[in-house]
Structures are given as structure tokens and as C-alpha cells.
Design a protein around this motif. Structure first.
Motif, PDB file in Angstrom:
ATOM      1  N   ILE A 195       0.856  -1.182   0.000  1.00  0.00           N
ATOM      2  CA  ILE A 195       0.000   0.000   0.000  1.00  0.00           C
ATOM      3  C   ILE A 195       0.895   1.237   0.000  1.00  0.00           C
ATOM      4  O   ILE A 195       1.738   1.407   0.890  1.00  0.00           O
ATOM      5  CB  ILE A 195      -0.924   0.022   1.228  1.00  0.00           C
ATOM      6  CG1 ILE A 195      -1.781  -1.245   1.275  1.00  0.00           C
ATOM      7  CG2 ILE A 195      -1.805   1.265   1.214  1.00  0.00           C
ATOM      8  CD1 ILE A 195      -2.571  -1.390   2.561  1.00  0.00           C
ATOM      9  N   VAL A 196       0.724   2.108  -1.004  1.00  0.00           N
ATOM     10  CA  VAL A 196       1.581   3.287  -1.114  1.00  0.00           C
ATOM     11  C   VAL A 196       0.787   4.591  -0.985  1.00  0.00           C
ATOM     12  O   VAL A 196       1.370   5.669  -0.993  1.00  0.00           O
ATOM     13  CB  VAL A 196       2.365   3.271  -2.448  1.00  0.00           C
ATOM     14  CG1 VAL A 196       3.385   2.148  -2.452  1.00  0.00           C
ATOM     15  CG2 VAL A 196       1.424   3.159  -3.644  1.00  0.00           C
ATOM     16  N   GLY A 197      -0.533   4.502  -0.865  1.00  0.00           N
ATOM     17  CA  GLY A 197      -1.343   5.704  -0.713  1.00  0.00           C
ATOM     18  C   GLY A 197      -2.816   5.360  -0.758  1.00  0.00           C
ATOM     19  O   GLY A 197      -3.190   4.192  -0.919  1.00  0.00           O
ATOM     20  N   TRP A 198      -3.646   6.392  -0.604  1.00  0.00           N
ATOM     21  CA  TRP A 198      -5.083   6.178  -0.707  1.00  0.00           C
ATOM     22  C   TRP A 198      -5.768   7.435  -1.227  1.00  0.00           C
ATOM     23  O   TRP A 198      -5.262   8.539  -1.095  1.00  0.00           O
ATOM     24  CB  TRP A 198      -5.687   5.743   0.626  1.00  0.00           C
ATOM     25  CG  TRP A 198      -5.509   6.686   1.788  1.00  0.00           C
ATOM     26  CD1 TRP A 198      -4.426   6.778   2.606  1.00  0.00           C
ATOM     27  CD2 TRP A 198      -6.459   7.646   2.273  1.00  0.00           C
ATOM     28  NE1 TRP A 198      -4.630   7.730   3.578  1.00  0.00           N
ATOM     29  CE2 TRP A 198      -5.868   8.285   3.408  1.00  0.00           C
ATOM     30  CE3 TRP A 198      -7.748   8.035   1.890  1.00  0.00           C
ATOM     31  CZ2 TRP A 198      -6.512   9.281   4.128  1.00  0.00           C
ATOM     32  CZ3 TRP A 198      -8.395   9.024   2.610  1.00  0.00           C
ATOM     33  CH2 TRP A 198      -7.784   9.627   3.716  1.00  0.00           C
ATOM     34  N   LYS A 199      -6.906   7.227  -1.876  1.00  0.00           N
ATOM     35  CA  LYS A 199      -7.708   8.321  -2.385  1.00  0.00           C
ATOM     36  C   LYS A 199      -8.993   8.417  -1.570  1.00  0.00           C
ATOM     37  O   LYS A 199      -9.619   7.398  -1.292  1.00  0.00           O
ATOM     38  CB  LYS A 199      -8.051   8.099  -3.864  1.00  0.00           C
ATOM     39  CG  LYS A 199      -6.891   8.350  -4.813  1.00  0.00           C
ATOM     40  CD  LYS A 199      -7.265   8.040  -6.246  1.00  0.00           C
ATOM     41  CE  LYS A 199      -8.409   8.923  -6.745  1.00  0.00           C
ATOM     42  NZ  LYS A 199      -7.990  10.359  -6.845  1.00  0.00           N
ATOM     43  N   PRO A 200      -9.382   9.626  -1.170  1.00  0.00           N
ATOM     44  CA  PRO A 200     -10.638   9.784  -0.434  1.00  0.00           C
ATOM     45  C   PRO A 200     -11.835   9.355  -1.277  1.00  0.00           C
ATOM     46  O   PRO A 200     -11.832   9.491  -2.503  1.00  0.00           O
ATOM     47  CB  PRO A 200     -10.674  11.284  -0.134  1.00  0.00           C
ATOM     48  CG  PRO A 200      -9.254  11.737  -0.229  1.00  0.00           C
ATOM     49  CD  PRO A 200      -8.640  10.884  -1.301  1.00  0.00           C
ATOM     50  N   MET A 214      -1.810   0.677  -5.020  1.00  0.00           N
ATOM     51  CA  MET A 214      -1.040  -0.549  -4.843  1.00  0.00           C
ATOM     52  C   MET A 214       0.247  -0.502  -5.665  1.00  0.00           C
ATOM     53  O   MET A 214       0.301   0.109  -6.733  1.00  0.00           O
ATOM     54  CB  MET A 214      -1.867  -1.754  -5.299  1.00  0.00           C
ATOM     55  CG  MET A 214      -3.231  -1.880  -4.665  1.00  0.00           C
ATOM     56  SD  MET A 214      -4.186  -3.246  -5.393  1.00  0.00           S
ATOM     57  CE  MET A 214      -4.492  -2.608  -7.053  1.00  0.00           C
ATOM     58  N   ALA A 215       1.272  -1.207  -5.169  1.00  0.00           N
ATOM     59  CA  ALA A 215       2.533  -1.297  -5.890  1.00  0.00           C
ATOM     60  C   ALA A 215       3.156  -2.662  -5.645  1.00  0.00           C
ATOM     61  O   ALA A 215       2.871  -3.330  -4.639  1.00  0.00           O
ATOM     62  CB  ALA A 215       3.495  -0.196  -5.452  1.00  0.00           C
ATOM     63  N   VAL A 216       3.988  -3.089  -6.585  1.00  0.00           N
ATOM     64  CA  VAL A 216       4.821  -4.279  -6.414  1.00  0.00           C
ATOM     65  C   VAL A 216       6.231  -3.916  -6.870  1.00  0.00           C
ATOM     66  O   VAL A 216       6.433  -2.937  -7.590  1.00  0.00           O
ATOM     67  CB  VAL A 216       4.295  -5.492  -7.226  1.00  0.00           C
ATOM     68  CG1 VAL A 216       2.868  -5.829  -6.833  1.00  0.00           C
ATOM     69  CG2 VAL A 216       4.384  -5.234  -8.721  1.00  0.00           C
ATOM     70  N   THR A 219      11.714  -5.925 -11.485  1.00  0.00           N
ATOM     71  CA  THR A 219      12.895  -6.799 -11.492  1.00  0.00           C
ATOM     72  C   THR A 219      14.126  -6.116 -10.913  1.00  0.00           C
ATOM     73  O   THR A 219      15.073  -6.781 -10.502  1.00  0.00           O
ATOM     74  CB  THR A 219      13.194  -7.262 -12.925  1.00  0.00           C
ATOM     75  OG1 THR A 219      13.313  -6.103 -13.775  1.00  0.00           O
ATOM     76  CG2 THR A 219      12.077  -8.155 -13.456  1.00  0.00           C
ATOM     77  N   ALA A 220      14.114  -4.777 -10.872  1.00  0.00           N
ATOM     78  CA  ALA A 220      15.236  -4.036 -10.289  1.00  0.00           C
ATOM     79  C   ALA A 220      15.027  -3.743  -8.807  1.00  0.00           C
ATOM     80  O   ALA A 220      15.861  -3.098  -8.176  1.00  0.00           O
ATOM     81  CB  ALA A 220      15.439  -2.731 -11.054  1.00  0.00           C
ATOM     82  N   GLY A 221      13.892  -4.215  -8.260  1.00  0.00           N
ATOM     83  CA  GLY A 221      13.619  -3.997  -6.847  1.00  0.00           C
ATOM     84  C   GLY A 221      12.964  -2.675  -6.532  1.00  0.00           C
ATOM     85  O   GLY A 221      12.856  -2.301  -5.358  1.00  0.00           O
ATOM     86  N   GLN A 222      12.501  -1.946  -7.567  1.00  0.00           N
ATOM     87  CA  GLN A 222      11.851  -0.658  -7.367  1.00  0.00           C
ATOM     88  C   GLN A 222      10.329  -0.827  -7.347  1.00  0.00           C
ATOM     89  O   GLN A 222       9.776  -1.578  -8.155  1.00  0.00           O
ATOM     90  CB  GLN A 222      12.236   0.311  -8.497  1.00  0.00           C
ATOM     91  CG  GLN A 222      13.715   0.620  -8.548  1.00  0.00           C
ATOM     92  CD  GLN A 222      14.212   1.309  -7.287  1.00  0.00           C
ATOM     93  OE1 GLN A 222      13.604   2.275  -6.824  1.00  0.00           O
ATOM     94  NE2 GLN A 222      15.314   0.825  -6.737  1.00  0.00           N
ATOM     95  N   LEU A 223       9.666  -0.139  -6.416  1.00  0.00           N
ATOM     96  CA  LEU A 223       8.217  -0.215  -6.349  1.00  0.00           C
ATOM     97  C   LEU A 223       7.589   0.423  -7.576  1.00  0.00           C
ATOM     98  O   LEU A 223       7.958   1.536  -7.973  1.00  0.00           O
ATOM     99  CB  LEU A 223       7.698   0.474  -5.092  1.00  0.00           C
ATOM    100  CG  LEU A 223       7.814  -0.308  -3.784  1.00  0.00           C
ATOM    101  CD1 LEU A 223       7.367   0.560  -2.615  1.00  0.00           C
ATOM    102  CD2 LEU A 223       6.994  -1.587  -3.832  1.00  0.00           C
TER     103      LEU A 223
END
Length: 310
Positions: A195-200, A214-216, A219-223
């Protein structure tokens, strides 16, 4: 030991099959008393008092298994388990143990007496485990599944189960490692997300969480941003999320995303969603919230294969 997502093996005679249970992983240290630990090393014993009867262990032994909530139709439900996963109030735990009963499904034996078993093969460890007779009101050793992998997976799908775990019969227990010697094959598409944020939201959710960003890790390890989820939440889940996210709010965007009116948060909480497919631009189509995963670390969250494929 962690399972890698993948496809069914082709050499059936070298593999054993188990149901993939929809719960939380737990190591059980059985001495005079039972101590339970989550996969990220946190002690969770007080949350699950119904398993205390597994002890004492004479001689002591160490178990690996999954804590699940079993529904009336015999399936395991991650959503049903959610109210108990984060509860630490003793009175509430006793109440929830009655209304949301849990079961400890034990599938491996790592140590007994003064002997480590992790170097033995999966087949040998299972044979010793099955001799212990661990059968109680709310704990047991589930059976291994017999037959061809394709037939086992098809039957699990017919029964509405999440999938199967394929385990090489000659595989040692590789503690803390994700290995293709254990392969999980799912019937449904699920994805762990950070979870990287939310919208009202609007209407009844005005001023509160409307959707989660949402984020994953790539391959370089960056969200990398993979979309928003705004369905599947209970009122209790939204209230809990609101409080948790307020504590990790940040002004700086956590990921690159062309999204407005975002309340950004530090990438500390992991959740799980179900979805229909990945879009061509790397978004989750029709995601639905399943719950928080306090047993998972954000750095572990990567894109997993969709059901039945790589």
C-alpha cells in the motif's frame, strides 16, 4: 521454506502434492508449552490460545504449518481469519476464538529432541511427522494428495480450493529460502501488494478511504504502481486501515503514478487482492481487497504468475 509460484511439474513420480491453504504460516515450538511464530519472526502465541493443547512435547519438536479458518463448506477463508490476525486484547481473543475458530494444519517437522531434520528429504520428514499422531480438536496433519499433478489440480479447482503446493520428494528444508523444490500452483489470481497511498471516497466514504494505491517491486527492486483497489472492504477493515495509514502518512509521493488527490503513505503495509488479469500496461484488472498480510515484508512483494501459468 517458501514456495515459488510456477506451473505443475512434468515428472510426477518425483513430487508430492498438498492443498494450498488460505491462511497464515506459523512455526510451532512444542516444549512444555507451545510457542508460535509468524514467518517474519514475530511471536503470535497469545493470539491462538486454542492450540495450547499440542504441548507438551516429549521430546520437544518444531512444526511448520498454516493457521486457517475453515468455513461451513470445508474451505479455508483468509477473509474469515482477518479479525483474529491483528488482535492482541486477551478478552477479545477469547471471544473471537469462539466465533471465528481456527485450525492449525501441520505439514512439516523440522526438529525433534536434539535432532535437526531439515537435511532429510521431504518424504522422510513427512513420514516422521505422521508418526507423531498430531490430531486434536483444532489441529491436525492434512493428508498428502495422491495421483498425477494435473488430476490433483483439477480436483482442487472442482472443489473450489485455492490450488496445490508441489513438493519434491527428495527436497531438504531450505529455511528462509524460496525454492522451486516447493512450487505453488493456484486456481485463482491473487497478488500481494504494497500500500503506497489512498484516495478519499465519496458518499458514505466521503473524507475516508475510497481506494488504496497498490505497488509491487519490479525486477530491479523498485516499487511500481499497479493500480487502485476500492472494493472488497468491510467497515471494520476500512476503520483499521484508516488508523494504520494515518500513522505512516508522508508528503512525498511513494511511487510514480498519474493519480490526483492522493494521500501518500510510507510503503510499510502489505495486503492481498484477487483480480481477473494483468492489463497490457501493468495494472491489475478488477482487483478486490482480501486483507492485510502482517506476516509479509514489503520487500518480498513481486509480481506473481497468474493462475495456471508463468
Amino acid at each position: 521454506m517458501l514456495a515459488a509460484a510456477g506451473s505443475l511439474p512434468r515428472d510426477d513420480d518425483r513430487w508430492g502434492y498438498e492443498v494450498k491453504f488460505d491462511g497464515i504460516r506459523a512455526l510451532g515450538y512444542v516444549e512444555q508449552n507451545l510457542r508460535l511464530y509468524s514467518r517474519n519472526g514475530n511471536e503470535i502465541t497469545p493470539a491462538w490460545p486454542e492450540f495450547a493443547g499440542i504441548a507438551p512435547g516429549t521430546p520437544p519438536f518444531v512444526l511448520d504449518g498454516e493457521i486457517v479458518a475453515i468455513t461451513a463448506d470445508g474451505r479455508t477463508s483468509f477473509e474469515a481469519l482477518q479479525p483474529r490476525m491483528h488482535q492482541r486484547n486477551a478478552a477479545m481473543i477469547r471471544s473471537l476464538a469462539g466465533s471465528v475458530p481456527a485450525t492449525y494444519l501441520i505439514f512439516d517437522l523440522l526438529h525433534i529432541g536434539d535432532r535437526s531434520l531439515v537435511g532429510l528429504s521431504y518424504e522422510q520428514r513427512r513420514a516422521i511427522l505422521e508418526q507423531l499422531g498430531l490430531e486434536g480438536r483444532c489441529w491436525r496433519v492434512p493428508p498428502r494428495l495422491r495421483g498425477r499433478g494435473a488430476d490433483v489440480l483439477a480436483e482442487s479447482k472442482r472443489l473450489g480450493l485455492e490450488g496445490v503446493v508441489c513438493k519434491r520428494l527428495d527436497s531438504p528444508y531450505l529455511a528462509g529460502r524460496r525454492s522451486p523444490w516447493w512450487t505453488k500452483v493456484k486456481n485463482v489470481n491473487e497478488q500481494e501488494v504494497v500500500i503506497v497511498g489512498w484516495k478519499p471516497g465519496n458518499g458514505r466514504r466521503s473524507g475516508r478511504i475510497g481506494s488504496l494505491l497498490m505497488a509491487v517491486s519490479d525486477t530491479a527492486g523498485q516499487l511500481t504502481y499497479v493500480g487502485n483497489v476500492g472494493t472488497g472492504f468491510s467497515a471494520a477493515a476500512l476503520e483499521e486501515l484508516q488508523a494504520s495509514l494515518a500513522r505512516i502518512r508522508t508528503e512525498k509521493p511513494t511511487v510514480a503514478a498519474d493519480v490526483r488527490d492522493v494521500v501518500w503513505v510510507a510503503p510499510e503495509l502489505v495486503g492481498e487482492v484477487s483480480f481477473t488479469e494483468w492489463t497490457g500496461d501493468g495494472r491489475l484488472r478488477h482487483p478486490s481487497w482480501r486483507g492485510l498480510r502482517p506476516d509479509k515484508s514489503p520487500r518480498e512483494v513481486v509480481r506473481e504468475p497468474t493462475a495456471g501459468g508463468r
